[in-house]
Design a protein around this motif. Structure first.
Motif, mmCIF file in Angstrom:
data_model
loop_
_atom_site.group_PDB
_atom_site.id
_atom_site.type_symbol
_atom_site.label_atom_id
_atom_site.label_comp_id
_atom_site.label_asym_id
_atom_site.label_seq_id
_atom_site.Cartn_x
_atom_site.Cartn_y
_atom_site.Cartn_z
ATOM 1 N N ALA A 1 1.084 3.923 -2.981
ATOM 2 C CA ALA A 1 0.636 5.257 -2.828
ATOM 3 C C ALA A 1 1.690 6.247 -3.301
ATOM 4 C CB ALA A 1 0.190 5.850 -1.147
ATOM 5 N N GLU B 1 0.739 -1.232 -0.061
ATOM 6 C CA GLU B 1 0.060 0.104 -0.159
ATOM 7 C C GLU B 1 0.937 1.249 0.001
ATOM 8 O OE1 GLU B 1 -4.519 -0.648 1.928
ATOM 9 O OE2 GLU B 1 -2.418 -0.779 3.364
ATOM 10 N N GLN B 2 1.697 1.215 1.002
ATOM 11 C CA GLN B 2 2.628 2.375 0.742
ATOM 12 C C GLN B 2 3.602 2.549 -0.388
ATOM 13 O OE1 GLN B 2 5.369 1.749 4.205
ATOM 14 N NE2 GLN B 2 3.769 1.800 5.668
ATOM 15 N N THR C 1 -8.383 0.460 -4.408
ATOM 16 C CA THR C 1 -7.292 0.753 -3.383
ATOM 17 C C THR C 1 -7.899 1.038 -2.097
ATOM 18 O OG1 THR C 1 -7.053 3.090 -3.774
ATOM 19 C CG2 THR C 1 -5.618 1.800 -4.915
#
Length: 591
Positions: free
Chosen positions: A96, A92-93, A272
């Motif tokens: 992003a 996820e990081q 997401t």
């Protein structure tokens, strides 16, 4: 035939199944043996490394020392209590950061994290179990419905890892409610019957055929019951499909067209927001508006047989699910029936043995493990941690056969991905520093599905990269032996695997000129320091990569090779030695 086989057959045919609590907690593995250290330490580094080849993504010197200090059972207990190395938060990081920088996102971000976890994660046994489970409870990014769902697929892997040592029934429920599985096998937004449509049957079929009971009734040792009796028929599939209707995203707001709700925040077609990977909701009694995004025919089939009359659903083992139940009640009852079936213990146990130890376990080996599946010693059924411990500590796992014929048929072909991770771990490969987006590059932008025939969560079909019953023509088929991994070993993959390993060995070691930044770098110092002694070089490589099992003839050939390379640099001798061992049949065969 065992005296009780006829009794078991009668029980199965009468529709009675082994009862197992759907909500019972699995016994705490950490304290199962008290606080005393068991006296079962491996007698040598070779024995320790052999065990770790079965139980991890490859032995390391540190793990060999740890295992020898505390013994097999205690090592397993430590691993059973170790927290999960999660991939989804990390992915996820990265997603992003890349999205904010206007960079594309694809499954490469997930693959790199998977390789990092397999190579450096401390919860090795858990992740190896997740790898095995991912080949039974298959989803694949080769399916267009989920090919862009990078974060949801990372979450699916984490689901398997979190549930790796828990209850089979819990795992089955979590897989069933996972939206990525729902999209892959089409029970996401599955519709109840109407005058012109029928529910999609994909999940109803595969949850039985592949995830639980298989196609025919079996004894606890996996041998077929007399008559090759089918576990289910088309009528059971039809009724079971009606159970798996009414699912949508778990964060769909009530009364706003929930069945068609698609959430927010997309990139490149991939969702997401957390609702995209949280468990699906079962909208069984909601009456959605016919206008807008709602649809009145996309809710759970609560009425049973024909969608209009109040009749029950007849499912596995001749059991019935009452009419007019809610979606969650129907699904819970169905999963209890499936998980409680007597076939589940031998069916799952045999496949896990194949993934960890040997492609051709004896019926007695399967039975011993299946008995632990049925009862872990604390009246818990489906305790996957206990099952895995039984697999690894079984006499057939720990002791090689002495009979030459049995020895020839023992073991398994090491999967290509496990060969690569074992090489990295054997030579203390150094991971690259994170880049500007937080990524740690591992995979060299390699298409492992093409080169190795396998890649994490990328099987060509729901049947995995290979099937557990595959028999390669020739010796294996002629002797009724199974050889699953050989289904992806052919003229093409043998060549492409050879080239790929070359890229990761010759093209990735510490001290090389212009080292790459997209793969780990092998630490070959332990053998470059020995280049004046070819015998010692081969001995160290044998210890690290083959736990001292290298045949004398192979040692002789490799020693001669190094002596012939007298004018080569120390680095070339070192990587050449590692590369040739990596290609050898002796390294490829796990025993």
């Amino acid at each position: 035939m065992y005296a009780w086989r006829a009794v078991l057959r009668a029980v199965l045919l009468s529709g009675v199944f082994w009862a197992g609590s759907a909500t019972a907690s699995v016994y705490d593995h950490i304290y199962a043996n008290g606080f005393e250290v068991p006296a079962d330490a491996p007698a040598s580094d070779a024995e320790a490394a052999r065990f770790l080849t079965q139980a991890t993504f490859g032995p390391t010197a540190a793990e060999i020392a740890r295992l020898r200090a505390i013994g097999y059972a205690e090592w397993i207990n430590e691993q059973l209590g170790m927290p999960t190395t999660l991939g989804r938060p990390f992915v996820e990081q990265v997603v992003a950061a890349r999205t904010a920088a206007g960079q594309g996102v694809d499954q490469t971000q997930r693959y790199d994290r998977w390789f990092w976890t397999a190579t450096y994660g401390q919860d090795q046994l858990r992740e190896r179990m997740a790898w095995a489970l991912s080949q039974i409870f298959v989803i694949s990014d080769q399916n267009s419905a989920i090919s862009g769902d990078v974060i949801p697929m990372a979450e699916y892997w984490d689901l398997l890892a979190r549930d790796a040592f828990g209850s089979y029934r819990t795992l089955l429920g979590d897989v069933t409610y996972n939206p990525t599985m729902g999209k892959f096998l089409s029970h996401f937004r599955n519709q109840k019957p109407s005058a012109t449509t029928s529910p999609d049957e994909n999940y109803a079929r595969e949850v039985m055929q592949l995830f639980s009971v298989g196609l025919i009734l079996r004894d606890i040792d996996f041998t077929p019951l007399p008559g090759n009796i089918p576990t289910y028929d088309q009528t059971v599939i039809t009724h079971t499909a009606k159970v798996f209707t009414g699912f949508t995203y778990g964060d769909a707001p009530v009364g706003s067209g929930a069945p068609n709700y698609s959430g927010a925040n997309f990139y490149g077609g991939a969702i997401t927001n957390a609702g995209s990977y949280a468990p699906m909701a079962c909208w069984g009694t909601e009456l959605f508006p016919a206008s807008g995004t709602g649809s009145g025919n996309m809710r759970h089939d609560i009425t049973g047989d024909d969608g209009t009359t109040n009749t029950p659903k007849t499912v596995l083992a001749g059991l019935t699910i009452p009419a007019n139940q809610s979606c969650s009640a129907d699904v819970g009852a169905e999963l209890d029936i499936i998980a409680g079936h007597a076939n589940v213990a031998p069916f799952i146990s045999r496949q896990l043995i194949q993934r960890f130890v040997t492609s051709n376990p004896s019926p007695a080996y399967i039975q011993r493990v299946a008995q632990v599946f049925d009862d872990n010693g604390y009246t818990e059924r489906g305790d996957l941690g206990a099952v895995l411990k039984a697999i690894l500590l079984d006499p057939e796992a720990r002791t090689l056969p002495t009979d030459p014929v049995l020895l020839a048929n023992y073991g398994k072909l090491r999967e290509p991905l496990l060969r690569l991770t074992a090489i990295w771990r054997a030579w203390d490969a150094q991971a690259q520093p994170a880049n500007a987006y937080g990524e740690i590059k591992m995979s060299y932008t390699t298409n492992f599905l093409n080169s190795f025939g396998q890649r994490s969560l990328s099987a060509p079909t729901v049947f995995n990269f290979y099937e557990p019953d595959y028999q390669q023509p020739g010796y294996f088929a002629g002797n009724n032996l199974y050889s699953p991994e050989l289904q992806i070993t052919n003229e093409s993959t043998t060549y492409s695997t050879t080239n790929t390993l070359y890229n990761f060995i010759q093209g990735g070691y510490l001290g090389m000129t212009n080292p790459p930044v997209d793969r780990p770098l092998l630490n070959l110092a332990p053998i470059t320091s020995l280049t004046s002694n070819s015998v010692a070089m081969v001995g160290e490589a044998n210890r690290r990569m083959m736990y001292g099992s290298m045949s004398p003839s192979m040692q002789s050939v490799l020693t001669s090779m190094l002596q012939f390379m007298s004018t080569a640099s120390n680095n070339e001798k070192a990587w050449s030695l590692v590369y040739v061992i990596a290609l050898s049949p002796e390294f490829a065969a796990q025993r």
